[in-house]
Design a protein around this motif. Structure first.
Motif, PDB file in Angstrom:
ATOM      1  N   VAL A   1      38.130  45.327  31.956  1.00 29.58           N
ATOM      2  CA  VAL A   1      37.529  44.801  33.178  1.00 29.58           C
ATOM      3  C   VAL A   1      38.203  43.495  33.544  1.00 29.58           C
ATOM      4  CG1 VAL A   1      35.731  43.545  31.914  1.00 29.58           C
ATOM      5  CG2 VAL A   1      35.335  44.193  34.293  1.00 29.58           C
TER       6      VAL A   1
ATOM      7  N   SER B   1      37.185  40.326  36.041  1.00 35.87           N
ATOM      8  CA  SER B   1      36.057  39.868  36.841  1.00 35.87           C
ATOM      9  C   SER B   1      35.914  38.367  36.723  1.00 35.87           C
ATOM     10  CB  SER B   1      34.770  40.567  36.390  1.00 35.87           C
ATOM     11  OG  SER B   1      33.661  40.156  37.179  1.00 35.87           O
TER      12      SER B   1
ATOM     13  N   GLY C   1      29.756  39.905  39.801  1.00 37.92           N
ATOM     14  CA  GLY C   1      30.806  39.566  38.849  1.00 37.92           C
ATOM     15  C   GLY C   1      30.258  39.265  37.459  1.00 37.92           C
TER      16      GLY C   1
ATOM     17  N   GLU D   1      32.771  37.107  42.271  1.00 41.16           N
ATOM     18  CA  GLU D   1      33.952  37.745  42.861  1.00 41.16           C
ATOM     19  C   GLU D   1      34.011  39.245  42.596  1.00 41.16           C
ATOM     20  OE1 GLU D   1      37.462  35.763  41.656  1.00 41.16           O
ATOM     21  OE2 GLU D   1      36.776  33.766  42.267  1.00 41.16           O
ATOM     22  N   GLY D   2      32.913  39.847  42.170  1.00 38.38           N
ATOM     23  CA  GLY D   2      32.916  41.272  41.908  1.00 38.38           C
ATOM     24  C   GLY D   2      33.601  41.601  40.593  1.00 38.38           C
ATOM     25  N   ALA D   3      33.890  42.890  40.391  1.00 36.71           N
ATOM     26  CA  ALA D   3      34.503  43.342  39.145  1.00 36.71           C
ATOM     27  C   ALA D   3      35.438  44.505  39.408  1.00 36.71           C
ATOM     28  CB  ALA D   3      33.432  43.751  38.123  1.00 36.71           C
TER      29      ALA D   3
ATOM     30  N   GLN E   1      31.934  39.494  29.582  1.00 34.92           N
ATOM     31  CA  GLN E   1      33.010  40.483  29.484  1.00 34.92           C
ATOM     32  C   GLN E   1      33.324  40.810  28.025  1.00 34.92           C
ATOM     33  OE1 GLN E   1      36.495  39.637  31.958  1.00 34.92           O
ATOM     34  NE2 GLN E   1      35.219  38.384  33.301  1.00 34.92           N
TER      35      GLN E   1
END
Length: 561
Positions: free
Chosen positions: A544, A546, A498, A550-552, A504
């Motif tokens: 994105v 994310s 994440g 928790e991933g993306a 980001q």
């Protein structure tokens, strides 16, 4: 006796420093006000304005309703020069002009001397305050205009008013407060109206009005203003002074500060003439002439003079707009130079790298002679590294073309699920994706986007490549497509580490690897910037969703076909 009308140009930045102020002052003085005849003309003007005001505009005993002489003196003094010797000489000349006007108007010697002292105190105070709080006399700033109006137009007349009111109370038995009120209002009005107009009589503002179209526009606008003034002050019997506000705002929008200050002078002259002839909206006001004059002065001073700030705001906006355009032009030139550099570097890399890859392949295959296992591994490593450099050169070329607008896209109906399956199969063939479980999810029918299929596949492949690099520990990579509003949304979902909100925000910046430059993950920070540009060229958006741990979800939104 009357006193001055002055609103000088105010300064934007007092902290500019004395050297900057002197430099600007010197540059300003090198214009219309640098003529050696200006001091003589100013003295004659002060004398004539003094006679005119005393002879025609007295409202409260010996105090006039509008006093422009001091405003003229302050404005010319500020514009024409600086230095102790100049100040002493110019001040002496102005004193002679004021005293001569008093005598010509018929005032007794003691009254003339008292008024001369009061006026000179006001003029010197106005010059001092302007130099202290508005040293560059710059009207293209709301802050500068406010500083001048508050410090010069409102404060400078106080000292002279106290002297004049005290003198009149002893010499003529006039009431102190009434004399002071009449003096302050007439002089504040003068310093707020006449002085800015005189200060704006510079070559640059006037040169902007010399084109045929501008001359015609100026004639029409001032013809309209004069017609409204004559109607309001001399013809109509109802108070319609507010009708002049739209005309002044229109002049501010078209002619800026120089036009508004000239318009205020016209209005002040018309209003004073109407007051002294018994016309205008004040004729119905109960009370003596001094009370009607006070109403007229307050209306002009607080009802119309603030429109100067509107013109200053517009000039400030114009200046900032010009700076922004100049900055944009510089940025575009720098971006163009950078794009050419990237293209040249990429081109220079591509030519020799092909030879390196060819030699490495021949070496590793044994076609250049027997090789040991170690040599074969080294040759394969050489080829792998060379292909990475070759991919970098292709990305650099794409970035350069995209930024220069050379990338062309052909928008056609594109089957999104089919495209996702193709990319998924291509990614699955890579050795680094062997540990990943990949799937394609198409939700609903009619998932056809208006896009360039080749460029869209390049973007999705780029996102998938990043997911393979950074999310291998998650073991899952999902390609998803579904409808949104009148478009199609494509998502590349991974279960990796994440991204924080800070990362980001920097994700789509060129050559930004988010602090992973020294990590084992390969890359150059170009792919996502290129993907963003390619998606925008197709009329879409990319982003994105994310959170750390928790991933993306990288998403692309494109219009539906």
């Amino acid at each position: 006796m009357p006193n001055s009308l002055a609103l000088t140009a105010s300064d934007i930045d007092i902290a500019a420093g004395s050297s900057l102020v002197r430099g600007r002052r010197t540059a300003t003085a090198a214009s219309l006000f640098n003529d050696p005849l200006v001091p003589i003309a100013t003295v004659v003007g002060v004398m004539l304005l003094t006679v005119l005001a005393i002879s025609t505009a007295r409202t409260a005993g010996l105090v006039a309703a509008l006093w422009a002489a001091n405003a003229l003196a302050v404005a010319v003094w500020l514009r024409s020069g600086r230095g102790w010797s100049y100040d002493l000489c110019f001040g002496a000349l102005i004193a002679v002009g004021v005293l001569s006007g008093q005598f010509l108007a018929g005032n007794r010697p003691e009254v003339a001397a008292m008024f001369m002292a009061a006026n000179m105190l006001e003029i010197v105070t106005g010059v001092f305050l302007a130099r202290r709080f508005a040293p560059t006399l710059n009207f293209s700033s709301v802050e500068g205009a406010c500083r001048f109006l508050l410090s010069v137009a409102l404060v400078a007349p106080i000292g002279g008013g106290l002297v004049a009111a005290t003198g009149l109370s002893f010499m003529a038995g006039a009431e102190f407060l009434i004399s002071f009120q009449a003096w302050w209002l007439s002089h504040a009005l003068g310093l707020a109206v006449v002085a800015p107009f005189v200060l704006m009589l510079e070559k640059q503002p006037l040169r902007q009005l010399l084109s045929p179209w501008r001359i015609a526009e100026t004639v029409v606008l001032f013809g309209l203003l004069i017609a409204v003034c004559v109607s309001v002050y001399f013809v109509l019997t109802v108070p319609l002074g507010f009708a002049m506000i739209p005309v002044l705002i229109l002049i501010a929008a078209r002619l800026r500060v120089v036009g508004v200050t000239a318009g205020l002078v016209v209005m002040a002259v018309c209003a004073t003439s109407a007051l002294m002839t018994g016309s205008g909206p004040w004729r119905w006001v109960e009370g003596d002439l001094a009370e009607r004059a006070m109403l007229m002065q307050l209306t002009l001073l607080f009802g119309y003079v603030p429109i100067v700030l509107v013109a200053s705001l517009l000039e400030e906006r114009d200046r900032l707009s010009e700076r922004a355009k100049a900055g944009q032009l510089r940025a575009e030139r720098a971006s163009s130079a950078k794009s050419r550099l990237l293209a040249n570097v990429a081109h220079e890399i591509k030519s020799p790298i092909g030879g390196v890859i060819g030699i490495g392949d021949l070496w590793s295959s044994g076609q250049l002679g027997p090789v040991t296992e170690t040599q074969r591994e080294m040759a394969q490593m050489l080829v792998k590294t060379a292909r990475q450099v070759e991919a970098l050169s292709h990305d650099l070329l794409d970035v350069a073309r995209a930024e220069s607008g050379a990338v062309k896209v052909e928008l056609r109906p594109t089957d999104v699920p089919g495209l996702l399956h193709d990319v998924c199969r291509a990614v699955a063939l890579r050795p680094e994706a062997a540990r990943l479980k990949m799937s394609v999810v198409a939700e609903g029918d009619g998932l056809v986007a208006l896009a360039d299929s080749q460029r869209l596949a390049q973007v999705i492949d780029n996102l998938a490549t990043n997911a393979v690099k950074y999310a291998a520990i998650g073991g899952v990579l999902t390609f998803r497509a579904h409808r949104i509003y009148d478009g199609v949304r494509i998502e590349v979902i991974d279960k990796g580490p994440g991204l924080s909100p800070e990362k980001q925000a920097q994700l789509f910046e060129p050559f930004n690897r988010l602090g992973l430059e020294r990590s084992a993950v390969e890359g150059h920070g170009i792919g996502l910037a290129l993907a963003k540009r390619l998606v925008e060229l197709q009329g879409g958006a990319i982003g994105v969703v994310s959170a750390p741990g928790e991933g993306a979800i990288f998403w692309i939104e494109l219009p539906a076909a």
